[in-house]
Each structure stands twice: as C-alpha cells, then as structure tokens.
Scaffold this active site. Sequence first.
Site, short mmCIF file in Angstrom:
data_model
loop_
_atom_site.label_atom_id
_atom_site.label_comp_id
_atom_site.label_asym_id
_atom_site.label_seq_id
_atom_site.Cartn_x
_atom_site.Cartn_y
_atom_site.Cartn_z
N SER A 77 1.22 -1.21 0.08
CA SER A 77 0.09 0.41 0.13
C SER A 77 1.15 1.12 0.12
O SER A 77 1.76 1.46 0.68
CB SER A 77 -0.93 0.25 1.54
N GLY A 132 -10.20 5.90 8.82
CA GLY A 132 -11.05 6.98 9.98
C GLY A 132 -11.99 8.15 10.09
O GLY A 132 -12.19 8.08 11.35
N ASP A 182 -22.30 -1.18 3.38
CA ASP A 182 -20.81 0.14 3.37
C ASP A 182 -20.45 -0.78 1.33
O ASP A 182 -20.25 0.04 0.19
CB ASP A 182 -19.92 0.00 4.20
N TYR A 235 -19.21 -1.25 18.45
CA TYR A 235 -20.43 -1.72 17.28
C TYR A 235 -21.39 -2.66 17.51
O TYR A 235 -22.26 -2.75 17.24
CB TYR A 235 -19.24 -1.02 15.95
#
Length: 414
Positions: A77, A132, A182, A235
């Site tokens: 990445s 985030g 999502d 969550y």
Amino acid sequence: MNRSAQWEDDSRADGVADVFARLFAGPADGVWAAPGRVNLIGEHTDYNDGFALPIALPRNTLLAARARTDGRLRLHSAQGEGGITELSVAALAPGAVTGWAAYPAGVVWALAEAGHTVGGADLHFDSTVPTGAGLSSSAALECVVAVAYDALYGLGLPGPELARIAQRAENAFAGVPCGIMDQMASICCTAEAALHLDARTPQDHRQVPLDLRGQGLGLLVIDTRVSHDLADGAYAALRAGCERAAALLGLPALRDVDAGELPKVLRALPAELVPLVRHVVTENARVTEAVSRLREGDAAALGPILTEGHASLRDDYRVSCPETDLAVSAALDAGALGARMTGGGFGGSVIALVEAGREDAVGGSVTAAFGAAGHRPPRLFPVTPAAGARRLAPERGTRRSAGSGGSEVRGLSR
C-alpha cells in the site's frame, strides 16, 4: 462521473500501474477502483435488515493487480508501512493477518471459503479515501479486491454477491460485525444517483436520481478528524442489543417492527433496548421519506430528514461525540439545510446539505467553531454522487474461465 473526476482516476491509474511495475518487476494485469461512501440516511439499519440510502464518493482506492500461479499473495500500500506483505493463500484464516492487510486478505479467504477457485496475486493499493473518517475506507479496500479477483479469475459474480463476499471478509476475517451497506455502496452505486438499499434483499437495490447541482444544492463532507475503530466492541454491542430486542419481540429483525405499533412495542421492552429500537424503526421511516422526496425531484427536502437522523443517532443510539455534534450545529447555524453524522459513529464525518456556492461559507463557520472549542481543524470537501467499483485500465493477460464471457465484472449496478 463528471469528466474531471474521471480524468483524475485515469491519471492516478497510470501512476499506480507504474509503481506496481517497479515493485513487482513487471506490468499489472489491470487497474481497478472502488470508492468510499457517504450514507445520506439509514444508519445502523443494514444489520437490522433495514433500509439505507448511500452514495459513492468521488474518492477511490485504486488497485493494480496481477494473478500469480504459486499461491502467494503479495500486498503493498502506498499509505502503508513496512514494504510488501507476503502471505500464503492456503494458510489464510481469521486471526492470521492483522492490520490493514487483513481486509484484502480476508476477501481472498472469503472467495475461497465460498467455493470459488482463486489463487495468489500481486496487489498494489493507493487510496484517497480518508481512513477513520466514517467514509468506509475499509469497504473500498475490500471491494476493489473483490472486483479485481472477479476479473483476474473469471468468476463472473454479480455485484451484490461480491458485496456479500466483501462483507464476510470484514465480519469473519477482520472482526467487524458490519452490515452490507458499505460494500453495496462501494460496488453498486452509480454516478448522479443514490442507492436505495433493502438489506434483506440487496440484489433488489434501486438507483434514485440525485442531481444536486441541477437543483442548486451541494453536499459538504466535514471530517472531524476524530478517528473511530469499529472493532473495539462498541459496534458489536449495539448490534447485539438490536438482535436481543428482535428476539424478545419474536421477530426476525427490527426491520419487521410496524412503525404504527412502535409505542406499544417499546412498552414491551427492557428500558435499555428502547432507544435502540426507536432509532432503527424511525430511521427506516426516514429512508422511505427521503426516497419519496428524491423521486419527486425535491432534494432540498432531505435537509430536515438529515437533521432528524442526527438527533436520533445522538440521543437514542448514542454514537455521536462532541465534535460531530458541534459540526452539525455550526453547519446549521451557518445556513445548511440539514446536517448529520454519517457512518458508524464514535467520531468520523458529518455531511451538510447546502445551497450551491455556500460550501465555503458553511465550512468556514464549522472550522471557526472548532477553533473556538479547541479542536483540530476539520477536513472539508464537497462531494457529488460518483460511480461504484470499476476497472480503469485494460487488463493484459487476464485469466478467463470457460463460459465466463470474458473478465468484465457483471451486474455491478441496477
């Protein structure tokens, strides 16, 4: 997608392909993109089999990829640290990979677990989706791998099935018990439209036209820069509470609560579950109302719906924080038509619906309010509904399975 956004993605694709070639000593088979998302309304409803109305962001995670024949998975990445991560596809298992690499590795694992014949790959990522910030950077990472692997290995899976694979990667491999909204948004959204999602039957999603500029409107994202970690247990506790409430009511999910019976239903529940149920039921109703207003061509009517949704997330679901509450109030004081927290909560971003041309004024007022309160300045960027996951660069030498009809990802939107 507007032309400037398309040009930016195409330009970045060339750069990502160049970096891939240097990292992995040869060209990629192709470059793919998957966006983050903003959820207009319908928060914490998807894991209750409910409704949501997201749009894709004009910010993407790009992936240059090349299939391998030796069962190795190599990940890199541009935003990561530590160089190339090398894994064995055969050894992938929940808990075996940590950090950002768990999300792409989880997709490969989920595809294999679902019975699809997939092997290794070299993968290089570069992303402009803020992490985030409650804008689904993890889903963008998962979904770009899902669509790339679908093409690399000629799977021919429809968009909703790829979204299910990506969701399973996040749930079972990365350990976040999210719903499917999502991933559906990242894969199935289209430009200039919102995705009307029924989480119980995601294959039946519909596109709702949303031409903000044509109606003299703009949508401003306010990243509070308060990072959240949905894997920390909060969550999961909310989801468990909703599932407990549904079980006590004898229902498959809270989506099945009749809104007209809500007062009676709430009286039958333990006090700690009442606000959770009230939020989910009223939030589903807000999605239905929002879709109706958009189909009537009245996007400005979304304003009060957004603000009501934030009050419910703040007071009933209790997932807001001082920074998101301040962003909402400051935006409204500056003339926004409506504003609310978007995403899972505990920080992240706020969206504000404004009159076109008022983005800078509203953003400036929010920034001033943050400064007066001693908070870091928020990050601000206007957005328009963008395209979902797609291939940007031609594939060279991409594998095809018999009868797959080629390596295009099919059924990505409806």
